[in-house]
Design a protein around this motif. Structure first.
Motif, short mmCIF file in Angstrom:
data_model
loop_
_atom_site.label_atom_id
_atom_site.label_comp_id
_atom_site.label_asym_id
_atom_site.label_seq_id
_atom_site.Cartn_x
_atom_site.Cartn_y
_atom_site.Cartn_z
N PHE A 121 52.82 31.58 34.23
CA PHE A 121 51.58 31.86 33.92
C PHE A 121 51.00 33.27 34.41
N LYS A 122 50.47 33.91 33.58
CA LYS A 122 49.83 35.23 33.80
C LYS A 122 48.33 35.36 33.47
N GLU A 123 47.61 35.94 34.03
CA GLU A 123 46.25 36.11 34.05
C GLU A 123 45.84 36.10 32.42
N GLU A 124 46.31 36.99 31.53
CA GLU A 124 45.91 37.00 30.29
C GLU A 124 46.05 35.77 29.39
N ASN A 135 33.42 31.98 34.46
CA ASN A 135 32.78 32.47 33.36
C ASN A 135 31.32 32.59 34.05
N LYS A 136 30.80 31.52 34.45
CA LYS A 136 29.42 31.60 34.89
C LYS A 136 29.19 32.67 35.92
N ILE A 137 30.20 32.77 36.75
CA ILE A 137 29.75 33.76 37.85
C ILE A 137 30.04 35.35 37.19
N LYS A 138 30.84 35.38 36.23
CA LYS A 138 30.94 36.65 35.81
C LYS A 138 29.90 37.27 34.95
N GLU A 139 29.18 36.12 34.26
CA GLU A 139 28.02 36.16 33.54
C GLU A 139 26.87 36.86 34.28
N ALA A 140 26.88 36.50 35.62
CA ALA A 140 25.80 36.93 36.48
C ALA A 140 26.04 38.19 37.01
N PHE A 141 27.30 38.43 37.42
CA PHE A 141 27.85 39.55 38.24
C PHE A 141 29.15 40.20 37.30
N PRO A 142 28.87 41.03 36.21
CA PRO A 142 29.87 41.39 35.43
C PRO A 142 31.15 42.22 36.15
N ILE A 144 32.29 41.58 38.85
CA ILE A 144 32.93 40.68 39.97
C ILE A 144 34.49 40.78 39.79
N ASN A 145 35.34 40.74 40.94
CA ASN A 145 36.68 40.51 40.93
C ASN A 145 36.91 39.34 41.25
N ILE A 146 37.79 38.43 40.21
CA ILE A 146 38.20 37.07 40.45
C ILE A 146 39.61 37.02 40.85
N LEU A 147 39.83 36.34 41.92
CA LEU A 147 41.23 36.42 42.77
C LEU A 147 41.47 34.93 42.63
N ARG A 148 42.63 34.62 41.87
CA ARG A 148 43.21 33.12 41.58
C ARG A 148 44.19 33.00 42.76
N LEU A 149 43.77 32.41 43.92
CA LEU A 149 44.69 32.12 44.91
C LEU A 149 45.72 31.30 44.68
N GLY A 150 46.95 31.35 45.15
CA GLY A 150 47.92 30.35 45.29
C GLY A 150 47.64 29.60 46.66
N GLY A 151 48.64 28.43 46.82
CA GLY A 151 48.28 27.59 47.85
C GLY A 151 48.22 28.45 49.25
N MET A 186 41.46 46.55 47.17
CA MET A 186 40.72 46.76 46.03
C MET A 186 39.58 47.52 46.61
N ILE A 187 39.23 47.37 47.94
CA ILE A 187 37.80 48.03 48.33
C ILE A 187 38.08 49.69 48.38
N GLU A 188 39.27 49.94 48.77
CA GLU A 188 39.41 51.23 48.89
C GLU A 188 39.70 51.70 47.63
N LYS A 189 40.17 51.37 46.54
CA LYS A 189 40.24 52.10 45.23
C LYS A 189 38.88 51.65 44.35
N ASP A 190 37.94 50.88 44.98
CA ASP A 190 36.85 50.63 44.28
C ASP A 190 36.97 49.81 43.10
N VAL A 191 37.99 49.00 43.06
CA VAL A 191 38.31 48.22 41.82
C VAL A 191 37.14 47.22 41.31
N ARG A 192 36.75 47.03 40.11
CA ARG A 192 35.72 46.21 39.79
C ARG A 192 36.18 45.40 38.33
N GLY A 193 35.85 44.07 38.35
CA GLY A 193 35.83 43.51 37.04
C GLY A 193 37.21 42.97 36.64
N LYS A 194 38.13 42.89 37.72
CA LYS A 194 39.50 42.36 37.50
C LYS A 194 39.71 41.11 37.74
#
Length: 254
Positions: A121-124, A135-142, A144-151, A186-194
């Motif tokens: 399973f890949k993100e796309e 989706n709801k959190i992204k609507e409020a903050f376009p 936002i970086n969403i990290l899908r964490l494993g166990g 991601m902070i150092e690279k100022d990554v957004r919306g991933k």
């Protein structure tokens, strides 16, 4: 010095905060008055904030939020155990608490959003638009970086300490130090919306992991062709990221 806020000072939030404490001015929230004093004793500015389905108990907006450079949300949202109505109210409470925030934001999601079936399973394969909470959190903050964490594992949180019924499957685990390292990069690279899967790149069998943690040999253990594997390839490639703990069999050694 940048200011970082962590909403949800639980098991993961506390560890991220400790890893960041030397580099950032840390702020946090907790739902527990008992924890508040302990957090402040660590030199972290902390506030109480409870996010629940009762609209009458929405917390006031976080006063420090406009001054923060980064906000990391570790408050859990379980779509499998909670109705959409309750999730919506809890999300509305959280969004109101943050207020208008246009700088870097991180939301800790989970790999449990993927189907519980064999495959890689890949993100796309599952856009955030198809997941209610994301989706709801992204609507409020376009941004936002969403990290899908494993166990989440590390410290005394080891697989051998859990009651595991099926030992034949592979693990999709991640060490909390790698979660912190990903966010830092991601902070150092100022990554957004991933959207990234944050999972160790190696996927040993559960029985292999437990055997290693018990200092036992794990010979003659065979994989089958029906494993559920969450890929972190996108994260590794796009961020040029190297996992500190790539092999869950060795999490107990660090």
């Amino acid at each position: 010095m940048k200011k970082v806020g962590i909403i949800g000072y639980g098991w993961l939030g506390s560890r991220i905060s400790r890893n960041f404490a030397e580099s950032f001015e840390m702020h946090a929230t907790t739902t527990s008055p008992q924890k508040l004093k302990n957090i402040r004793s660590e030199g972290i500015q902390a506030d109480l904030a409870v996010f629940n389905e009762d609209e009458k108990q929405f917390p006031d907006p976080w006063n420090i939020a406009p001054e923060l450079d980064v906000i990391i949300i570790t408050v859990p949202f379980s779509e499998r155990r909670t109705s959409k109505e309750i999730l919506q109210k809890k999300l509305s409470s959280l969004i109101s608490f943050i207020g208008k925030f246009e700088k870097q934001l991180f939301f800790m999601s989970t790999t449990s959003v993927y189907p519980d079936e064999p495959g890689i399973f890949k993100e796309e394969m599952l856009p955030s638009e198809n997941i209610f909470t994301e989706n709801k959190i992204k609507e409020a903050f376009p941004q936002i970086n969403i990290l899908r964490l494993g166990g989440l594992m590390g410290d005394s949180r080891l697989l051998k300490n859990f009651n595991i019924s099926d030992l034949s499957g592979v693990v999709n685990h991640v060490h909390y130090e790698d979660v912190s390292a990903v966010i830092l990069k991601m902070i150092e690279k100022d990554v957004r919306g991933k959207v990234y899967n944050v999972v160790a790149p190696l996927h040993p069998l559960k029985q292999e992991v437990i055997a290693a943690q018990n200092n036992q040999h794990s010979d003659d253990m065979q994989y089958n062709n029906k494993e559920r594997i969450i890929s972190s390839e996108k994260l590794i490639t796009e961020l040029d990221f190297t996992f500190i703990h790539p092999d869950p069999k060795n999490f107990h050694l660090d």
